[in-house]
Write a protein that holds these residues in place. Structure first.
Motif, short mmCIF file in Angstrom:
data_model
loop_
_atom_site.label_atom_id
_atom_site.label_comp_id
_atom_site.label_asym_id
_atom_site.label_seq_id
_atom_site.Cartn_x
_atom_site.Cartn_y
_atom_site.Cartn_z
N LEU A 476 0.83 -1.20 0.00
CA LEU A 476 0.00 0.00 0.00
C LEU A 476 0.87 1.26 0.00
O LEU A 476 0.53 2.25 -0.66
CB LEU A 476 -0.92 -0.02 1.23
N VAL A 480 0.75 4.35 -2.52
CA VAL A 480 0.60 5.73 -2.06
C VAL A 480 1.73 6.59 -2.59
O VAL A 480 1.53 7.75 -3.01
CB VAL A 480 0.54 5.76 -0.51
N LEU A 525 2.66 4.88 7.77
CA LEU A 525 1.60 4.00 7.25
C LEU A 525 1.60 2.67 8.00
O LEU A 525 0.54 2.18 8.41
CB LEU A 525 1.80 3.80 5.76
N CYS A 790 -1.77 11.39 4.20
CA CYS A 790 -1.74 10.26 3.27
C CYS A 790 -1.34 8.97 3.99
O CYS A 790 -1.97 7.92 3.82
CB CYS A 790 -0.77 10.55 2.13
N ALA A 794 -4.19 6.17 4.95
CA ALA A 794 -4.12 4.88 4.25
C ALA A 794 -3.83 3.75 5.22
O ALA A 794 -4.43 2.67 5.14
CB ALA A 794 -3.04 4.95 3.17
#
Length: 865
Positions: A476, A480, A525, A790, A794
């Motif tokens: 992911l 991103v 993240l 972001c 995410a």
């Protein structure tokens, strides 16, 4: 170290110190957290066995079989040692010495009493050694003459409560039918130490206990006690035809002897011991009686679930820690790049560059890792784990590999650096090699998910499969990072048309971040994924246990009562704290005209019951007719069926809806739920009463109706939540969220502090052009906002979806009594914690901006424009 090396260390002290501290903390946590979990597993295994856990070999014999196999005390003790030698080594290692005894079948004491009385005769070798006679004399029967009463001893507590004294004679009747046994109390005793664990399974020897006599409908409570006899008395009684004794060799489980690793072996070896006991010849038939293997099997299921779920959490934490270390090493490399480029331009070989690059990195990482590992061991949080060695070594090796990449990057003698080509996120063009690596990472994540779902609940113990959340997070993050530049580019024209310049300049500076500067996005993240996953699963566990308690009890309380009328129901409704009560009539042994398999009919007003307990899951909200369990539906077959038995009017059932569970009925049993009016005329059958309310008193509820048992929902819920391994799981969830969040904030703070001086110089130029201090703080927030939003957004979404993605791995049924847990949503505290982390990151950006704020006059030099 040379003078040049010392000067280089002084210049780079900030990133070196950051790398050293982060390595130390990571190594400390890599040792302490798995050790603490292992210690929690061991405590849970010991608690699962229970304080009164034991393994007993029991056999029942009378007359010739008894006196031949066990003629004396030496024989009784010898059999116990023989059973012990037959035990597998794992079972023998966790149990104590055998406790041998022989107890007669219970006999009713003749006489008129307020409550029936029961008497047992106990030949207990260990009990004789743990009591002292306080009145009369010991009950020795070696010189007993024919026709004399048997000599026994009873506890002083038993005698005082039931009105006996030394010299009293007791006549008891029982098997064999039509015979009586006369005994004389020759002494009263007290235990030498009443707190001795030996007495826990032998309470009847020390005090009268309550036992139930009669069948279910006419059950009565009786006072029961065991009188101690000696070897001669046993021999005399055992020779009576039909007078049975139960021989027991008890092996207590040693406190704390069963560990999590040994629990599986002990449970597996129990079957081998059972077979050995049943196959022994030369003695009457015996069997192993214990609940230990069932308890350990249940614990094994809980342990598998914990290892699977927590394996995902630990894998994510290792990845977050490694990402932070790589970030620190990468920032150090960026700071060293001008030095290495200059050395290379002056003719230094790659081997000569390796000394300052690799030496500085090793100087910061290796001693810190060793110190952190030693500190983790000194904490003694639990038994050391092999996985900790890998969790320390792999990130350190990755950090050292960064120094090699730093050297190889300068193999072109700085040509690439001097070309003026930008390598920021917006302008950089990903190479084909990076595209292949990104695609490979996404493919690995997909393959890992497929394998994870195929292997099920045991997948978490496999390191490769446990790394699936990390692979998903990295995949992911790749996506991103691919989309991140386009988002920044799209925001540029929009912000350029706005009146203020802060937002536009902040986004422009954010887009100038290099690939190393974007590494915090990956770390954040992964940290958000760990936090989202733990928060979601923890909330699901709490909600699942709450839901399971409603399903088990069916209301705030449930009474198992005998036949009751409206008056008794009114008494229950009038108790303090009771807000409602619904009665259900339970009729067993019901059959159909075509099938004699017994079923249970539960008559209840479902409308009133739904209003009373809306939290009970699985009760249809629109069924107006009968409800049948799957087994009952198969028993009745398709079409209509008539249920009947003696004492009730036949009930016609038409196409009942299937219900998987109804409170008070055993899972998998055959039962039919019908409207209460259909069984209102059936009297003399037991009842269940579902009660709603607050601060309910079980004793008052039991006294208000002819009930035998009261079950409170809070007690059931407490039983589920107080399981030690549940505490281990929830504590690890909490620690995982905090550690992941702390590492994420450290990553943000590290990037801010290391780049603070360069940023301060840029801001000083802007201040000279009219940028105010307030705008400078806003610029700091805008610069960090794209990465934060972001990455955290995410990662949080991935964490919420991870329980559904991993499927059978996140199986919490062992902690909810077998009830499925399906709700995966974060709790309000978790959402507030996420918001607080974002605010802390923003506050850190403002604080660093304030700390490194420089006046334009102290930064700008003559000639600067």
């Amino acid at each position: 170290m040379t003078g040049a090396g010392v000067r280089l260390v002084r210049v780079q002290w900030a990133p070196l110190m950051a790398l050293a501290v982060l390595t130390l903390v990571s190594a400390l946590l890599a040792v302490a957290l798995p050790a603490r979990m292992a210690a929690g597993y061991d405590r849970s295994a010991a608690a699962a066995a229970g304080p009164g856990a034991d393994v007993r070999v029991e056999g029942r014999a009378a007359d010739f079989a008894a006196t031949t196999s066990v003629p004396s005390q030496d024989a009784l003790v010898s059999h116990g040692l023989t059973w012990q030698q037959m035990m597998p080594s794992s079972l023998r290692g966790v149990t104590g010495q055998p406790e041998a005894s022989a107890t007669s079948d219970r006999m009713g004491i003749e006489g008129r009493f307020s409550r029936p009385r029961l008497l047992y005769l106990g030949w207990d070798v260990g009990a004789w050694e743990r009591v002292r006679v306080v009145a009369g004399t010991p009950a020795h029967s070696f010189d007993l003459r024919p026709g004399e009463d048997l000599r026994v001893m009873v506890s002083k507590t038993y005698a005082d409560r039931l009105g006996y004294k030394v010299g009293d004679r007791i006549t008891a009747g029982g098997a064999p039918a039509g015979t009586t046994l006369r005994v004389q109390i020759t002494g009263l005793y007290q235990p030498v130490n009443a707190a001795d664990p030996y007495w826990t399974p032998r309470a009847r020897i020390l005090r009268p206990t309550r036992e139930t006599v009669g069948d279910r409908m006419d059950a009565l409570e009786a006072d029961a006690g065991t009188a101690l006899i000696d070897e001669a008395a046993y021999a005399r009684v055992a020779r009576t035809p039909g007078r049975y004794f139960t021989f027991s060799w008890r092996y207590p489980v040693l406190p704390g002897a069963i560990s999590a690793a040994g629990a599986r072996e002990v449970a597996g070896d129990m079957d081998a011991f059972r077979s050995a006991v049943q196959g022994r010849t030369g003695i009457f038939p015996n069997a192993v009686v214990t609940a230990l293997d069932d308890r350990l099997d249940a614990f094994a299921g809980q342990l598998r679930a914990a290892e699977s779920v927590l394996g995902l959490v630990l894998g994510g934490l290792v990845a977050v820690a490694a990402g932070v270390l790589l970030l620190a090493a990468g920032l150090l490399g960026e700071r060293l790049r001008p030095v290495l480029w200059t050395m290379r331009a002056r003719g230094a070989s790659l081997r000569q560059l390796a000394l300052p690059a690799g030496g500085l990195t090793a100087l910061a990482a290796v001693p810190s890792a060793a110190l952190g590992y030693a500190a983790g061991r000194l904490l003694d949080a639990g038994p050391p784990q092999t996985s900790s060695n890998y969790a320390v070594a792999v990130p350190v090796a990755a950090v050292l590999a960064v120094s090699a990449v730093m050297v190889l990057r300068e193999r072109d003698a700085g040509v690439g650096s001097s070309s003026g080509r930008r390598d920021d996120l917006v302008s950089a063009r990903p190479s084909r090699r990076r595209f292949v690596l990104d695609a490979l990472l996404v493919a690995l994540a997909v393959i890992g998910v497929v394998l994870l779902r195929q292997r099920g609940e045991t997948a978490g113990t496999d390191p490769l499969i446990a790394a699936v959340p990390v692979l998903l997070g990295a995949a992911l993050a790749v996506l991103v990072l691919r989309a991140y530049p386009y988002l920044l580019r799209a925001a540029g024209p929009f912000l350029r048309r706005r009146r203020g310049a802060v937002a536009f300049i902040g986004i422009a500076r954010a887009s100038r971040q290099t690939v190393v500067g974007a590494l915090p996005l990956v770390v954040l993240l992964l940290a958000a994924t760990v936090a989202g996953f733990t928060a979601t699963v923890d909330t699901a566990l709490q909600a699942g246990q709450e839901r399971a308690s409603w399903a088990e009890v069916g209301a705030d309380a449930r009474l198992e009562a005998g036949p009751m009328d409206d008056t008794a129901l009114a008494r229950i409704r009038g108790l303090p704290g009771v807000t409602g009560a619904v009665r259900a009539r339970v009729i067993t042994e019901v059959t159909t005209e075509s099938n004699t398999a017994p079923m249970t009919v539960v008559g209840v007003d479902l409308g009133a019951y739904r209003d009373l307990a809306p939290g009970v899951p699985g009760i249809p909200g629109s069924a107006s007719g009968a409800l049948a369990s799957p087994l009952a539906a198969r028993t009745m077959g398709p079409g209509d069926a008539t249920l009947s038995r003696a004492g009730m009017d036949p009930i016609r059932i038409t196409a009942p809806a299937v219900i998987e569970h109804f409170p008070g009925q055993l899972p998998g049993s055959a039962y039919v739920v019908v409207p209460y009016k259909d069984v209102a005329g059936a009297t003399g059958f037991p009842s269940q009463v579902f009660v709603s309310g607050h601060d309910l008193d079980a004793k008052k509820l039991s006294a208000a109706a002819p009930g035998r048992a009261v079950e409170l929902r809070q007690d059931v819920l407490r039983t589920m939540t107080d399981v030690p391994i549940v505490s281990v799981v929830r504590d690890t969830f909490r620690d995982g969220s905090l550690i992941g969040g702390a590492f994420g904030l450290l990553a943000v703070l590290l990037v801010l502090v290391v780049g603070a001086r360069t940023r301060g110089r840029t801001v000083a130029h802007l201040r000279a052009l009219g940028l105010s201090r307030r705008q400078s703080r806003g610029l700091a927030l805008v610069e960090i906002a794209p990465v934060l939003l972001c990455a955290v957004g995410a990662g949080w979404v991935l964490g919420l979806l991870l329980p559904e993605i991993t499927g059978p791995v996140v199986d919490l049924r062992p902690y909810t009594g077998g009830h499925a847990v399906t709700a995966h949503v974060p709790s309000l505290p978790a959402l507030l914690g996420l918001l607080g982390a974002l605010l802390l990151a923003a506050a850190a950006a403002v604080a660093v901006d304030r700390a490194f704020d420089a006046r334009p006059g102290t930064v700008l030099r003559t000639g600067d424009q």
